[in-house]
Each structure stands twice: as structure tokens, then as C-alpha cells.
Design an enzyme around this catalytic site. Structure first.
Site, PDB file in Angstrom:
ATOM      1  N   GLU A 252     -28.722  -8.850  59.796  1.00 43.10           N
ATOM      2  CA  GLU A 252     -29.894  -8.555  58.967  1.00 43.10           C
ATOM      3  C   GLU A 252     -30.967  -7.852  59.789  1.00 43.10           C
ATOM      4  O   GLU A 252     -31.269  -8.298  60.897  1.00 43.10           O
ATOM      5  CB  GLU A 252     -30.494  -9.824  58.357  1.00 43.10           C
ATOM      6  N   ALA A 388     -33.212 -18.089  63.272  1.00 40.99           N
ATOM      7  CA  ALA A 388     -31.930 -18.425  62.657  1.00 40.99           C
ATOM      8  C   ALA A 388     -31.620 -17.368  61.617  1.00 40.99           C
ATOM      9  O   ALA A 388     -32.492 -16.595  61.243  1.00 40.99           O
ATOM     10  CB  ALA A 388     -31.993 -19.806  61.998  1.00 40.99           C
ATOM     11  N   MET A 389     -30.363 -17.335  61.174  1.00 40.72           N
ATOM     12  CA  MET A 389     -29.955 -16.328  60.188  1.00 40.72           C
ATOM     13  C   MET A 389     -29.012 -16.950  59.189  1.00 40.72           C
ATOM     14  O   MET A 389     -28.032 -17.592  59.553  1.00 40.72           O
ATOM     15  CB  MET A 389     -29.301 -15.151  60.921  1.00 40.72           C
ATOM     16  N   GLU A 390     -29.319 -16.701  57.906  1.00 33.99           N
ATOM     17  CA  GLU A 390     -28.685 -17.437  56.805  1.00 33.99           C
ATOM     18  C   GLU A 390     -27.313 -16.926  56.377  1.00 33.99           C
ATOM     19  O   GLU A 390     -26.910 -17.175  55.243  1.00 33.99           O
ATOM     20  CB  GLU A 390     -29.621 -17.371  55.591  1.00 33.99           C
ATOM     21  N   ASN A 391     -26.556 -16.232  57.244  1.00 33.40           N
ATOM     22  CA  ASN A 391     -25.223 -15.741  56.864  1.00 33.40           C
ATOM     23  C   ASN A 391     -24.530 -16.781  55.979  1.00 33.40           C
ATOM     24  O   ASN A 391     -24.477 -17.960  56.332  1.00 33.40           O
ATOM     25  CB  ASN A 391     -24.362 -15.517  58.108  1.00 33.40           C
ATOM     26  N   HIS A 423     -34.876 -24.018  55.655  1.00 33.97           N
ATOM     27  CA  HIS A 423     -35.146 -22.611  55.323  1.00 33.97           C
ATOM     28  C   HIS A 423     -33.827 -21.860  55.084  1.00 33.97           C
ATOM     29  O   HIS A 423     -33.649 -21.207  54.053  1.00 33.97           O
ATOM     30  CB  HIS A 423     -35.926 -21.977  56.485  1.00 33.97           C
ATOM     31  N   GLU A 424     -32.920 -21.984  56.031  1.00 34.28           N
ATOM     32  CA  GLU A 424     -31.679 -21.205  55.941  1.00 34.28           C
ATOM     33  C   GLU A 424     -30.801 -21.701  54.788  1.00 34.28           C
ATOM     34  O   GLU A 424     -30.128 -20.903  54.138  1.00 34.28           O
ATOM     35  CB  GLU A 424     -30.898 -21.269  57.261  1.00 34.28           C
ATOM     36  N   HIS A 427     -31.893 -20.239  51.564  1.00 29.03           N
ATOM     37  CA  HIS A 427     -31.413 -18.861  51.421  1.00 29.03           C
ATOM     38  C   HIS A 427     -30.024 -18.795  50.803  1.00 29.03           C
ATOM     39  O   HIS A 427     -29.631 -17.759  50.273  1.00 29.03           O
ATOM     40  CB  HIS A 427     -31.312 -18.191  52.793  1.00 29.03           C
ATOM     41  N   GLU A 446     -37.652 -14.341  51.581  1.00 29.60           N
ATOM     42  CA  GLU A 446     -38.332 -15.069  52.651  1.00 29.60           C
ATOM     43  C   GLU A 446     -39.464 -15.950  52.136  1.00 29.60           C
ATOM     44  O   GLU A 446     -39.707 -17.035  52.663  1.00 29.60           O
ATOM     45  CB  GLU A 446     -38.838 -14.100  53.710  1.00 29.60           C
TER      46      GLU A 446
END
Ligand SMILES: [Zn+2]
Length: 999
Positions: A252, A388-391, A423-424, A427, A446
């Protein structure tokens, strides 16, 4: 996605004299040169209805160039079949000239890597084809760092076309083939690459038929680099010091194209199938569960194949090759949840597992839509640019955002873990199941995830007062940034990757969350929940725009007989930058309230050339709430519908507090009598007002002083009540502002007076909270802040206590309770020796506890030894000493050290090229670095220096952050002009009173 640092991290983990309001209250911001002129021309050419435009341009070309015959050929190439939409391709250039219509302004023609004209000029992809399915096979070699990829994309033609444009970045495509649905090959006469737009272009021998499916097969290769985006290499050390490599992804917003050629736009959803080769001792992870593992025919490698994904956007694809351990649990709906970490950290994974399982259960019931995948993995990545990243199904985390050890990790860091998990996971619905149609609506992702993270955390950890913390974590930082002219509307047009990167900022995250919180305050949580469910149902596996959300909420409200124009109300908050200042007066029981945009820098208020014009005229639909002395527990609301209002409250009313609980995204100022009455209430019976209202008064008053709206003495008189304030939320707000003044006074005689004054306020609380790490979660948060504030104010007893504990830890390995560690380590280094610093460096290098390493990084920035400071700064240029992901933390912490700020600024200037190469493309970092190193500056001379340096360098996605940083320095200068004399005089007077010093 979640940013690497938060305002809260800075607050508790730095010395409190940080200028909290301006430093790092945002993960990133910037902008990039606007191509609007260029784009207008493209739109004029390309959009439906362009037939006439084409014809006119054709005629124009003919007349202008005169070479009728040649031009006729060129135009046939340029604008020929199939129809006008195809006019997006400008075709072959004539020798020595562009065939771009002459009405276009001269721009550099896009040139492909082979020197030919690249026929597609937009950063957005054409809409003639869209992907249905990707079948990706990867063969990464973690030792040679060579990656070979085989990709099959099933496409469908939306319109007839003879070209395909697809994204690809730094990939060496070695073969390309296209077949129709009967597997008949279609010739490809040209293959071009245009690195500036990260696009590949294929010219076909045949026209693709509308509605037909095709298969594009590509072979390619690339090098696996140590980086923070795309498919990249990271590493960790085992317990015996052996270095182990892992390969992981971060896509992202626009880096999927660096791992495989793809249609890398969020609305072009497709299904994905992955197979990947690995060494036998490793394993691989993908968004979906593993389907088969077989030994490769011609080597010792294993080929893992995964189940096909659901329909999703490219930026959510993820895969990892590693040799981690994991722990697993199941949700009540039988979804398998696992946390993956390097083996020596796995004991720190069980908390995250418990939280993730609970929060996933909660979201399923809250959203009313089951989690659609069979599994959810959470994995700690040693090198990770964001937080962090919500993959989808495979969430990647910075180690500090996932690992928790109750014996070592502070309550603040624990909260960060839970909040980021919440949060993730939010998403997975907001962003993954329903995705914004384009990045300009990033806030839908977001803002909602940031709103939900407090709700989700609050359910998993009910004792943490997460709803109360919302105002200090979201509302106040957002109000602070959004008062700058260099802010931007929540919904904002973006095109190219740098612009997209630049909106991963406080406005999308925290203002987004705040206006959803405000919406919830006037429609109620039940209505919000029902509207969200309808929205998710209607758009699942698809994309949506902001208006789709307003429509869902309006429908739900209508059903219950409410006729609120949600879109009309919310447009004033999402389409305009900034927010209103409500000025209220009270006379004989009559309230008058007027609204005007609040800009904290005065010069902007009168600037006739203000660049941001709003068609709504900077008026808002304001839910104006209040409580009064006559009815302090009973909240009332009046709508200010783009206008000012007047209403009666009764003559017996002595005071009114507006914006109850600071749930509205606006500030309030009172007439002199209004402020005096509120100051009186706080001093005599503070508990008449809620903690949130006390915090909100402090936040408004100190900010209005900055803007020159009210006199500094109002805020200072208000702050006197803090001697009687015992709760975290008001104290957190107050320390934030008070220490920002300390920083502003750094070069003035009032600096020590200000510290002395703060000391009088905190002293009774310092004695009350003590050095035992006990109490509720927010009592522990408060203790950490009060103890650090005491050290900052020079409280001898606090300094000695911290030094004593530091020495016992260093010499006798005595453990320090988790919530005391930050103050002990920082004080120990600040007042310590070179050996003390080196000990921390050693702990940083050997500890397997991410929270401890993070504290060491911050503590080492406290040194007063110029040589150590310089050496520490130089370590940031050496990835083997300080990981690139942590450079921003070091620079920002050193900048907050009065002895380090000039060195940090010098360092950034000296090594700008290297820094910008490291971080120039990623979200969050470059803007945060610019803000961090310039935030302590307060003089016209500093402003000139910063302006002059950045006028000569490319800041990439940091452009808006730079504008905000410059405006912040101007604001500091303004603060001095307005307040220095008043503040100095007030402090002298206050401290000369017997109770001023002694209490
Ligand atoms: Zn996010």
C-alpha cells in the site's frame, strides 16, 4: 495502514518539553506539484463527449502544421478506431515532432525506456480492460536475491481496444504473450516501459472485443532488495547471533507493481492465486491458507500453492517467506487466528493472539457481516516502514506494534499493540471488503479504522477508558494540524503515487475518525451501526465513495423517521479544509454564537491570496452542544446550519461550557466574562465539569493563545486549577500544551520560570502518584507522564530516584517496573556517563524485546555529550547499526533534546540525498523527518534557514509536511510577538506569591 509513531508515543516516550502539538502528531504529510493544467488537457481529450474535441484538435493540427498528408497519417494512427475513448493514445510521433494536438501546452513527451514515445500520458490506467484473475508463481532466492516470476492475468475488455497498459516498477519483463479465450495467440507488435509512471504498454495486432476475455502471460525477474516496500528482504538475529533472512511484502498504496505487473488501482479488484518456491526449512504465507506443498521436480525446493483469494485490490495482496514460530487460536466462528514471530520472540505473541481473537469476534457482531476468510494471520516484520498493514488475512506489523511482554512492556506500549490490532482488523471490513473507489477517499479506510480502533480496544480491554482517550488521541491532534492553512480537506484529489502517499496523514486518520465520532454523537451509535451495516452489505467485495456512506446512513435514519441531510451536513466537514471557531457571548440569558474558519497563524487569516477556496464559503453545519451552571449534567444541542445562531438559556445561568466532551470538531471562544466564569468553576468546583470538558477547555484556551485570539493570561489562569486535577485526560492535554510553551521559551529568561511554574502544578501529584507501578491502566499512564514531567522540571528527588534505579539496573541487573522504565532510562542517560550510554547501546543490540529496544533508542537520544550525540546521529546512516525503520525515531528524539536539535538539523541537511533516497517514496517517513527536525525552531532566522535549504531540494511526498513545518515556525514567531511579555510578567507575578512557589 497504521503509521510508525503516534503523538502518544512522542508524549510519553520523549521528554515532555517536546512541542507535542507540532511534532509527529502526524505520520506523514505532503503534497506534490499539481499537474492540473496537464490533466485538464488530458481530460478534455479523453473523456466521453470528446468526439468533438478530437475533431477540433484534428483540424487544428492540420492547419497549424500544414503537412496535410503526413498529418492525416498521424491522425489515423492517433485517433483511429476504436472510437474516441481510444484517443487517449497519442500514437506514433513524427520524426522530430510530437503529434500531441497543438492545443495542448508543451509538456515533455513521455519517453519509453527504448527512446520511443510512450503512448499513454496519464498516471491513471485506461479503462478499456480490467483484470479478473491473477495467477502468480514466484521463485525467490533469498541468498542470491534473484526473483523469477511467472504471471497469468485473465482480463476482460470493457471496450474495444488495441492496447493494454498495466503497472510495473523496476521489473525486467522477459516475455509477454496474449491469447484469446480459445487460446489463440494475439500478436503483440510493441512492448514499451515508462518508468516515470511505472507503466508497461502493449500494442496488439488485433482489436480486443468488448465483453471478451483474454489471457496475458508475462515472465519477469527482479532483485530482492533490503527495503521497506514492494517484495523486500528483511532479517533478524537468532538467540546465538546468527542472521536469518525473510522475504516479505508491503504494497500500500502503489508498490504491488514492484512485485508483479498488475493493474495497481484499488477499484480494479480481482482474485489472486499464488504459488511460491521456498527452501525446505522455511515456510510461506499468503492472504489465503496453504493448499498444497510439493517437492519441486528439479531441485530440493518446495513449491507451496495457496487457495484462491476473494475479490480484492492489489494493494492488499501479501506473501512472506520465513522460518518463524507461531501461536494459533480460533474465533467463535471457527476462523483460525495465528501470530507469527521470530522464535525467540514467540513468548511475546500470546497477548496479541488473545486480543486479535476477541476483537475479530466483536467486529463480526458489530458489523453484522462475517469475516469472509478462513484464517487471519498477524506477523511481526523486523524492518517495517509503517506501523502495520491490513493485508487481507495476513496483517504485517512492526515488531513494537505486535509483541507484548507483561514483565517488560509499558502500559502505553501495550495499548499501542491492542489499538493497532484493532485498527488493522477493522480494515478487514473497512478497506478490504469495501474499498474506497480511489485514493482521494482514503479517509473512508483510515478514518473508520481509526474510529473503530478505540471501540475494538475498549471491548477487549474495558478498563482502559478508550472512549475517554479518544479526544486526546484523535480529536486534539487533528484540531491542531487542521488549524494550519497548509492542511487539506479530508476528501482531496490525488493522482500520482507521491500525492497518494502524502494523504496518509493526520487528516485522513484522525480528523476522519473525529468527524465520525461527531456524527455518532448526533445520530447515536445504534443508527451509525445500522448505517455501516447497510453500507457494507451494499458494497461488499466492491468499492465505494464517501457519498455512498452518507446515502446508507440517510436511508437508515429515514426508516426511523429522522430527516437529517447527512450528506449536506458532512460535506461541510469532508470537502473543506479546517474547522470553525465558534465565538459565543452571553448577556441576560441570551446566547449569541457565530462561526468562522479558525486559522492559527494570523497572517493567513488576512491573506487575500489564500489558495484554498471553498465553495461552501468556510461555513459548517455545527452541532453546537452545551451544558450550563443551571443544568451541568444535561447536554443541549443547537444546530448552526452554515449560519450564526441566537438562543435563550435563562437569566440564572452563570456559565456555559460549549462542545460537551469535545466531541464536536470545532473550537469555542467565550467573551471575557465567559472565560472568567469557567476559570472560576474550575478553581472552585472542578468536578462540576467532566474530565473531557476540563481537557477541552485547556486545549481550546492554549490553542487560542497561540492564534492570538485570547490573552495568554486566560490559559495560564485556567491552568492554575491543575493543582486539584487528578485525572489522566486533562493532565495529558495540559502537559502537552505547557511543555510546548517551555520549548517556545527555550532561549528566554521565562524558560526557567515556566518550568518552575509547571513544577508547582505537578508537585502535589508527583507526591501522590509515587514510584510504585500500580493502579489502573490510565493511572499508570498518568504516573509515567507526571514522573517524566518532574524530571524535566528539575525535581531533585525525582532525578535522584531515577538515577538510583538506573544504576541498580545497569550494575546489578535489577529489574525496573515496565511503566517506570522510560523515565529511568532517559534520566539515567541524560545525567549519566559515556559508559551508561554504551550500556544502553549494548542492550539495544542484544535485547529480543521490541518495546525495550524502542525505549533504548529514545533514551540514547537524551545524552548531553556532543560527541556521543554526533556518533548516534551518524549511526542512522548505517543500516547495520540502526534499521532504516527507526531512523525517524532517532532524528525526532534527538531534535527534541536542546543539545541535539542543531546537530539533527545539520545532519539532515548534510545527508539529505541519502535520507531522501531511503525514505523518499514511502508513506509517513519523509514528512515526519522534516517536521521533527524543524519543529523546535522559533525564530525568523531559523525560518529563513529552513526555507532556503528546502527551496533547493526535492522533498517528494513531503511537500505538504514542509509547508506545515514552515507555517509552524511562523506560528512560533507569532507566539513570541504576542505572548512573551504577558507570559513572563504573569509567571513573575504568580511565582512571587507565597502559595505560587510553595504549594
Ligand atoms: Zn489503516
Amino acid at each position: 495502514m497504521e503509521g510508525p509513531m503516534r503523538m502518544s508515543d512522542v508524549l510519553t516516550n520523549s521528554q515532555p518539553h517536546n512541542n507535542y502539538n507540532t511534532l509527529n502528531n502526524e505520520e506523514n504529510s505532503s503534497g506534490s506539484p499539481n499537474e492540473s493544467g496537464f490533466m485538464v488537457n488530458k481530460r478534455a481529450m479523453y473523456e466521453p463527449g470528446a468526439v468533438m474535441v478530437c475533431s477540433q484538435k484534428r483540424a487544428c493540427c492540420v492547419v497549424t502544421l500544414g503537412f496535410v498528408a503526413i498529418i492525416a497519417v498521424a491522425l489515423i494512427v492517433a485517433f483511429t478506431k476504436p472510437g474516441c475513448p481510444e484517443a487517449t493514445y497519442t500514437g506514433e510521433p513524427l520524426p522530430g515532432q510530437s503529434i500531441r494536438p497543438t492545443s495542448s501546452p508543451p509538456t515533455t513527451p513521455p519517453t519509453a525506456t527504448n527512446g520511443e514515445l510512450f503512448p499513454w500520458t496519464s498516471v491513471r490506467l485506461p479503462t478499456h480492460v480490467r483484470p479478473l484473475h491473477y495467477d502468480l508463481s514466484l521463485h525467490p532466492n533469498l541468498t542470491s536475491r534473484y526473483v523469477k516470476g511467472e504471471l497469468t492475468i485473465k482480463l476482460t475488455a470493457i471496450e474495444e481496444t488495441q492496447q493494454i497498459v498495466i503497472h510495473g516498477h523496476d521489473l525486467n519483463v522477459t516475455s509477454y504473450k496474449l491469447h484469446n479465450k480459445y487460446e489463440k495467440p494475439i500478436g503483440i507488435s510493441k512492448f514499451l516501459e515508462y518508468p516515470a509512471h511505472q507503466q508497461l504498454y502493449l500494442k496488439l495486432d488485433e482489436i480486443l472485443r468488448r465483453g471478451s476475455n483474454y489471457t496475458l502471460r508475462l515472465s519477469y525477474e527482479f532483485t530482492l532488495k533490503e527495503g521497506l516496500e514492494g517484495f523486500y528482504l528483511s532479517s533478524y538475529k537468532t538467540a546465538n547471533g546468527e542472521k536469518r533472512y525473510i522475504a516479505t511484502t508491503h504494497f500500500e498504496p502503489t508498490a504491488a507493481r514492484a512485485a508483479f505487473p498488475c493493474f495497481d488501482e484499488p477499484q480494479l479488484k480481482a482474485k489472486f492465486h499464488l504459488s511460491i518456491y521456498r527452501e525446505p526449512h522455511q515456510f510461506t504465507l499468503f492472504n489465503m491458507p496453504l493448499q498444497t506443498s510439493v517437492k519441486a521436480e528439479d531441485s530440493d525446493l518446495i513449491l507451496d500453492q495457496f487457495q484462491e483469494s476473494v475479490e480484492m485490490s492489489t494493494y492488499l495482496v501479501a506473501f512472506v517467506v520465513c522460518d518463524y514460530d507461531h501461536v494459533t487460536n480460533k474465533t467463535s466462528n471457527n476462523v483460525s487466528v495465528s501470530v507469527y514471530a521470530p522464535p525467540m520472540m514467540i513468548s511475546q505473541a500470546s497477548y496479541a493472539l488473545r486480543m486479535a481473537t476477541q476483537i475479530l469476534d466483536f467486529y463480526e457482531s458489530f458489523f453484522g457481516v462475517p469475516y469472509p476468510l478462513p484464517k487471519q494471520d498477524l506477523i511481526a516484520i523486523p524492518d517495517f516502514g509503517a506501523g502495520a498493514m491490513e493485508n487481507w488475512g495476513l496483517i504485517t506489523y512492526r515488531e513494537t506494534a505486535l509483541m507484548f511482554d507483561p514483565n517488560h512492556t509499558s502500559s502505553r506500549a501495550q495499548q499501542r499493540v491492542t489499538v493497532v490490532i484493532a485498527h488493522e482488523l477493522a480494515h478487514q471490513w473497512f478497506g478490504n471488503l469495501v474499498t474506497m473507489a480511489w485514493w482521494s477517499d482514503l479517509w473512508l479506510n483510515e478514518g473508520f479504522a481509526s474510529f473503530m480502533e478505540n471501540l475494538g480496544t475498549g471491548v477487549a480491554e474495558p478498563g482502559w477508558a478508550m472512549q475517554e482517550q479518544f479526544i486526546v488521541e484523535k480529536m486534539q491532534p487533528a484540531l491542531s494540524l487542521d488549524a494550519l492553512l497548509a492542511s487539506h480537506p479530508i476528501s482531496t484529489p490525488v493522482d500520482d503515487p507521491a500525492q497518494i502517499e502524502s494523504i496518509f496523514d493526520t487528516i485522513s486518520y484522525k480528523k476522519g475518525a473525529s468527524i465520525i465520532g461527531m456524527l455518532e454523537s448526533f445520530i447515536g451509535q445504534d443508527m451509525l451501526k445500522a448505517g455501516l451495516r447497510l453500507y457494507l452489505e451494499a458494497h461488499r467485495y466492491g468499492n465505494a465513495a464517501t457519498d455512498d456512506l452518507w446515502e446508507a446512513l440517510t436511508r437508515i435514519l429515514k426508516k426511523s423517521g429522522h430527516n437529517l441531510d447527512i450528506k449536506g451536513i458532512m460535506d461541510t466537514w469532508t470537502l473543506q479544509a479546517g474547522f470553525p471557531l465558534i465565538s459565543v457571548g452571553l448577556e441576560d440569558g441570551l446566547v449569541t454564537a457565530s462561526q468562522a474558519r479558525f486559522l492559527v497563524c494570523e497572517e493567513n487569516v488576512t491573506d487575500p491570496n489564500e489558495p484554498l477556496n471553498s465553495t461552501l464559503g468556510y461555513k459548517w453545519h455545527v452541532p453546537l452542544t452545551y451544558v450550563t451552571s443551571a443544568n451541568p449534567k444535561n447536554e443541549t444541542m443547537h444546530w448552526m446550519n452554515l449560519t450564526d445562531v441566537e438562543f435563550e438559556v435563562g437569566k440564572e445561568v452563570k456559565w456555559i461550557k460549549f462542545n460537551v466532551g469535545q466531541r464536536g470538531f470545532y473550537r469555542v471562544t467565550y467573551d471575557e466574562g465567559g472565560w472568567d466564569a469557567l476559570i472560576h468553576v474550575l478553581q472552585t468546583e472542578p468536578h462540576t465539569l467532566s474530565p473531557a470538558d476540563r481537557a477541552s477547555l485547556l486545549d481550546d484556551a492554549f490553542t487560542l493563545v497561540k492564534a492570538g485570539t485570547i490573552n495568554a493570561t486566560v490559559a495560564l489562569n485556567l491552568s492554575l486549577y491543575l493543582k486539584r486535577e487528578s485525572l489522566y485526560i486533562p493532565w495529558h492535554t495540559a502537559l502537552n500544551h505547557l511543555f510546548s510553551w517551555v520549548q517556545l521559551l527555550f532561549n528566554y529568561s521565562a524558560h526557567t520560570l515556566m518550568l518552575e511554574y509547571i513544577h508547582t502544578l505537578i508537585l502535589p501529584h508527583y507526591e501522590r502518584v509515587g514510584w510504585m507501578d500500580t493502579g489502573t491502566h490510565i493511572e499508570r499512564l498518568l504516573r509515567s507522564e507526571i514522573l517524566m514531567a518532574a524530571v524535566e522540571c528539575g525535581n531533585i528527588q525525582a532525578i535522584e530516584e531515577a538515577q538510583k534505579r538506573f544504576a541498580a539496573w545497569r550494575n546489578k541487573n535489577e529489574s525496573i517496573p515496565p511503566n517506570l522504565r522510560s523515565v529511568v532510562y532517559k534520566t539515567g542517560v541524560r545525567y549519566g556517563t559515556e559508559e551508561d550510554w554504551r550500556h544502553c547501546w549494548q542492550v539495544y543490540n542484544t535485547s529480543s524485546i521490541p518495546s525495550e529496544k524502542s525505549l533504548m533508542l529514545k533514551a540514547m537520544a537524551q545524552t548531553r555529550d556532543p560527541w556521543l550525540m554526533q556518533q548516534y546521529l551518524e549511526y542512522t546512516l548505517d543500516g547495520s547499526k540502526i534499521r532504516p525503520q527507526d531512523v525517524m525515531i532517532v532524528l525526532s528524539e534527538v531534535s527534541q533534546n536542546p543539545g541535539g536539535r542543531l546537530s539533527a538539523w545539520r545532519m539532515v541537511r548534510q545527508h539529505w540525498t541519502q535520507i531522501s533516497q531511503l525514505f523518499g517514496h514511502g508513506s509517513f517517513t519523509i514528512g515526519a523527518i522534516i517536521k521533527a527536525v524543524t519543529s523546535p525552531f522559533t525564530s525568523a532566522f531559523d525560518l529563513g534557514e529552513v526555507e532556503s535549504f528546502f527551496s533547493n531540494v526535492d522533498v517528494g511526498p513531503g511537500e505538504r509536511a514542509l509547508a506545515q513545518a514552515l507555517e509552524t515556525i511562523r506560528l512560533h514567531i507569532q507566539w513570541h510577538e504576542h505572548n512573551l511579555d504577558d507570559v513572563t510578567q504573569w509567571l513573575h507575578q504568580q511565582l512571587s506569591q507565597p502559595e505560587g512557589r510553595d504549594e
